[in-house]
Design an enzyme around this catalytic site. Structure first.
Site, PDB file in Angstrom:
ATOM      1  N   ASP A  60       0.773  -1.238   0.012  1.00 41.95           N
ATOM      2  CA  ASP A  60       0.298  -0.010   0.094  1.00 41.95           C
ATOM      3  C   ASP A  60       0.738   1.351   0.073  1.00 41.95           C
ATOM      4  OD1 ASP A  60       0.917  -0.009   2.707  1.00 41.95           O
ATOM      5  OD2 ASP A  60      -0.789  -1.217   3.159  1.00 41.95           O
ATOM      6  N   ASP A  62       1.605   5.034   1.414  1.00 41.83           N
ATOM      7  CA  ASP A  62       1.383   5.976   2.399  1.00 41.83           C
ATOM      8  C   ASP A  62       1.793   7.416   2.007  1.00 41.83           C
ATOM      9  OD1 ASP A  62      -0.096   4.036   4.098  1.00 41.83           O
ATOM     10  OD2 ASP A  62       1.888   3.541   5.225  1.00 41.83           O
ATOM     11  N   ASP A 134      10.419   4.078  12.890  1.00 46.65           N
ATOM     12  CA  ASP A 134      11.290   3.037  13.333  1.00 46.65           C
ATOM     13  C   ASP A 134      12.581   2.749  12.824  1.00 46.65           C
ATOM     14  OD1 ASP A 134       9.936   2.090  11.060  1.00 46.65           O
ATOM     15  OD2 ASP A 134       8.767   0.285  12.226  1.00 46.65           O
TER      16      ASP A 134
HETATM   17  P1  ATP Z   1       4.666  -3.294   5.247  1.00 47.40           P
HETATM   18  O1  ATP Z   1       5.060  -3.029   4.080  1.00 47.40           O
HETATM   19  O2  ATP Z   1       4.796  -4.359   6.131  1.00 47.40           O
HETATM   20  O3  ATP Z   1       3.096  -2.528   5.489  1.00 47.40           O
HETATM   21  P2  ATP Z   1       5.507  -0.528   6.528  1.00 47.40           P
HETATM   22  O4  ATP Z   1       6.691  -0.047   6.561  1.00 47.40           O
HETATM   23  O5  ATP Z   1       4.695  -0.074   5.337  1.00 47.40           O
HETATM   24  O6  ATP Z   1       5.505  -2.177   5.880  1.00 47.40           O
HETATM   25  P3  ATP Z   1       3.553  -0.294   8.185  1.00 47.40           P
HETATM   26  O7  ATP Z   1       3.350  -1.163   9.450  1.00 47.40           O
HETATM   27  O8  ATP Z   1       2.323  -0.223   7.400  1.00 47.40           O
HETATM   28  O9  ATP Z   1       4.909  -0.815   7.990  1.00 47.40           O
HETATM   29  O10 ATP Z   1       3.992   1.392   8.993  1.00 47.40           O
HETATM   30  C1  ATP Z   1       4.118   2.371   7.966  1.00 47.40           C
HETATM   31  C2  ATP Z   1       5.317   3.341   8.537  1.00 47.40           C
HETATM   32  O11 ATP Z   1       4.994   3.840   9.873  1.00 47.40           O
HETATM   33  C3  ATP Z   1       6.637   2.512   8.648  1.00 47.40           C
HETATM   34  O12 ATP Z   1       7.193   2.400   7.380  1.00 47.40           O
HETATM   35  C4  ATP Z   1       7.433   3.427   9.747  1.00 47.40           C
HETATM   36  O13 ATP Z   1       7.970   4.579   9.039  1.00 47.40           O
HETATM   37  C5  ATP Z   1       6.197   3.589  10.708  1.00 47.40           C
HETATM   38  N1  ATP Z   1       5.869   3.010  11.578  1.00 47.40           N
HETATM   39  C6  ATP Z   1       5.239   1.960  11.870  1.00 47.40           C
HETATM   40  N2  ATP Z   1       5.027   1.529  12.998  1.00 47.40           N
HETATM   41  C7  ATP Z   1       5.875   2.167  13.668  1.00 47.40           C
HETATM   42  C8  ATP Z   1       6.594   1.968  15.024  1.00 47.40           C
HETATM   43  N3  ATP Z   1       5.936   1.256  16.133  1.00 47.40           N
HETATM   44  N4  ATP Z   1       7.157   2.772  15.666  1.00 47.40           N
HETATM   45  C9  ATP Z   1       7.888   3.809  14.755  1.00 47.40           C
HETATM   46  N5  ATP Z   1       7.556   3.886  13.419  1.00 47.40           N
HETATM   47  C10 ATP Z   1       6.672   3.118  12.823  1.00 47.40           C
HETATM   48 MG    MG Z   2       2.481  -0.454   5.115  1.00 50.08          MG
END
Ligand code: ATP
Ligand code: MG
Length: 445
Positions: A60, A62, A134
């Site tokens: 997705d 963001d 993170d």
């Molecule tokens: P995926 O492809 O698995 O969705 P993602 O990196 O997009 O991976 P998400 O859980 O959708 O992970 O979170 C989106 C973004 O928000 C992350 O890339 C990170 O920058 C931030 N984020 C999410 N969870 C946390 C956390 N617990 N602490 C700090 N930043 C976070």
């Molecule tokens: Mg994500």
């Protein structure tokens, strides 16, 4: 939060990263354009940038912006404000949804007694938004209008080195949000990266902090992990990091039994394959598998205390779910299905005249059969049992007649005299000779 002193973001031009704006879906581009035309800044952030750089299709997209949620909402007709504590905006384009969040700052002024941040809803600027993320690889900001990436924490360098590195001081960041330890394991397994040694070092020590995370949040993160398409490697990574204790408190026990480990790993491998093939997976099935050997152990114990098999199974299921729920709240919509899958298992041993038909007609048959197949594949039950059911499902009525076990053919005789004695037990399945090798009891015994 401790901020690493930085002079400014690295600005990475298209020639260095190679991501053209047309690698973004129309929806993500439109959202960024709409915001920028209204005078705001807007970037594609997080996992999408990371995945595009890795040549992986993002799940997705963001977008992060300096516009406030209400401003974003007003700009896009098909959008809605979500979240109570921290507001986000979902902008809809056909079946796609772009999640737009306003730059936030980490706020360490409001924590629980272990240092876990309770409030995460303070708006901030772009730099603050990057530093509260993170991992370095998750903190890159792509601007489609000029096709550059703002890289605040050397994310591109770490991505090329295949490193999952936390931003800032690992201990402080894990204390603020222990879920990040879990996320480190997930990204390492999913991307086939290594966790940077300094990021990894405190994890084993700090693993118990996971216990303070609200169970529902833990469940969400755990689900992401299990449905990542890399659940097998993720669980292995969790074990190596010493993290599985707090998550699936029963998992370590299970993984130490040869049969249990085979079963869990088979279930995870099968789930991963389904995710990769784009097939739907059932979280309930997966959790049923993760906890099955614990149910088996509890069931045995109940029976040893003299409880009949079927009531013993129900007691065992409830005990296992209750114990698990403390740590990782599995929602009721899943536990109901898990129990249905478990409770049907003993019925596969009953191959009498009517019983297999009742089982075939059960709405949970398919899942329960797949579960049985896993049990057989792991060596828990003879392979012959799953084979029999595989053949039985596809057999003609005549073939089925031949397949039914002879000892039970007696049941076919009309039992007129007994009928008057009272109703037969529904479905003929509650007689409870589960797991025993004894011939099936009459349906109404
Ligand atoms: P995926 O492809 O698995 O969705 P993602 O990196 O997009 O991976 P998400 O859980 O959708 O992970 O979170 C989106 C973004 O928000 C992350 O890339 C990170 O920058 C931030 N984020 C999410 N969870 C946390 C956390 N617990 N602490 C700090 N930043 C976070
Ligand atoms: Mg994500």
């Amino acid at each position: 939060m401790r901020l690493g002193k930085k002079s400014g973001p690295g600005i990475i031009p298209l020639s260095k990263h190679g991501i053209h704006r047309d690698s973004l879906p129309h929806s993500a581009r439109k959202v960024c354009e709409g915001l920028q035309q209204a005078g705001h800044s807007a970037y594609v952030v997080g996992g999408a940038v990371r995945d595009l750089l890795l040549g992986v299709t993002p799940k997705d997209f963001d977008v992060a912006t300096d516009a406030l949620p209400e401003q974003v909402h007003r700009l896009f007709r098909r959008s809605r404000l979500i979240g109570r504590r921290f507001k986000l905006v979902h902008v809809m384009f056909g079946s796609e949804t772009i999640e737009v969040s306003t730059f936030r700052a980490g706020d360490s002024s409001n924590t629980d007694e272990h240092g876990r941040v309770l409030r995460d809803n303070v708006y901030g600027n772009r730099e603050e938004d990057a530093v509260r993320r993170d991992f370095t690889i998750n903190a890159m900001y792509y601007d489609p209008s000029n096709e550059t990436i703002l890289d605040f924490h050397d994310g591109l360098r770490d991505l090329r080195k295949k490193l999952v590195r936390i931003i800032g001081d690992p201990r402080a960041r894990f204390r603020e949000d222990p879920v990040r330890m879990l996320r480190a394991a997930r990204f390492a397994a999913k991307l086939e990266f290594t966790i940077d040694p300094q990021t990894r070092a405190p994890i084993a020590d700090m693993a118990s902090l996971i216990n303070n995370v609200p169970a529902a949040r833990l469940f969400d993160e755990m689900l992401k992990l299990l449905l990542s398409g890399h659940a097998g490697p993720c669980v292995r990574e969790l074990r190596e990091a010493g993290l599985h204790h707090g998550l699936l408190p029963l998992l370590d026990v299970i993984l130490e039994q040869p049969l249990g480990e085979r079963f869990v790993m088979l279930a995870l491998a099968e789930t991963d394959q389904r995710v990769r093939d784009g097939k739907p997976v059932s979280p309930a099935f997966l959790f049923a598998a993760l906890l099955w050997h614990e149910v088996l152990a509890a069931w045995k114990k109940e029976q040893a205390q003299g409880t009949k098999p079927v009531p013993a199974l129900h007691l065992a299921m409830d005990a296992v779910i209750e114990m698990q729920t403390d740590k990782l709240a599995i929602p009721r919509r899943f536990t109901t299905i898990m129990k249905e899958i478990w409770v049907l298992q003993p019925r596969f041993e009953q191959r009498s005249v009517k019983r297999p038909f009742a089982l075939l007609a059960n709405e949970r048959f398919r899942a329960a059969y797949d579960f049985l197949a896993l049990r057989c594949a792991s060596g828990e039950c003879p392979a012959e049992l799953a084979d029999w059911w595989e053949r039985f499902q596809h057999a003609t009525p005549e073939e089925r007649d031949v397949m039914l076990h002879p000892a039970e053919a007696r049941e076919r005789r009309p039992r007129r005299r007994r009928r008057s004695g009272g109703p037969a037990v529904a479905g003929g399945d509650a007689s409870g000779e589960a797991g025993s090798k004894a011939p099936a009891a009459p349906a109404d015994s």
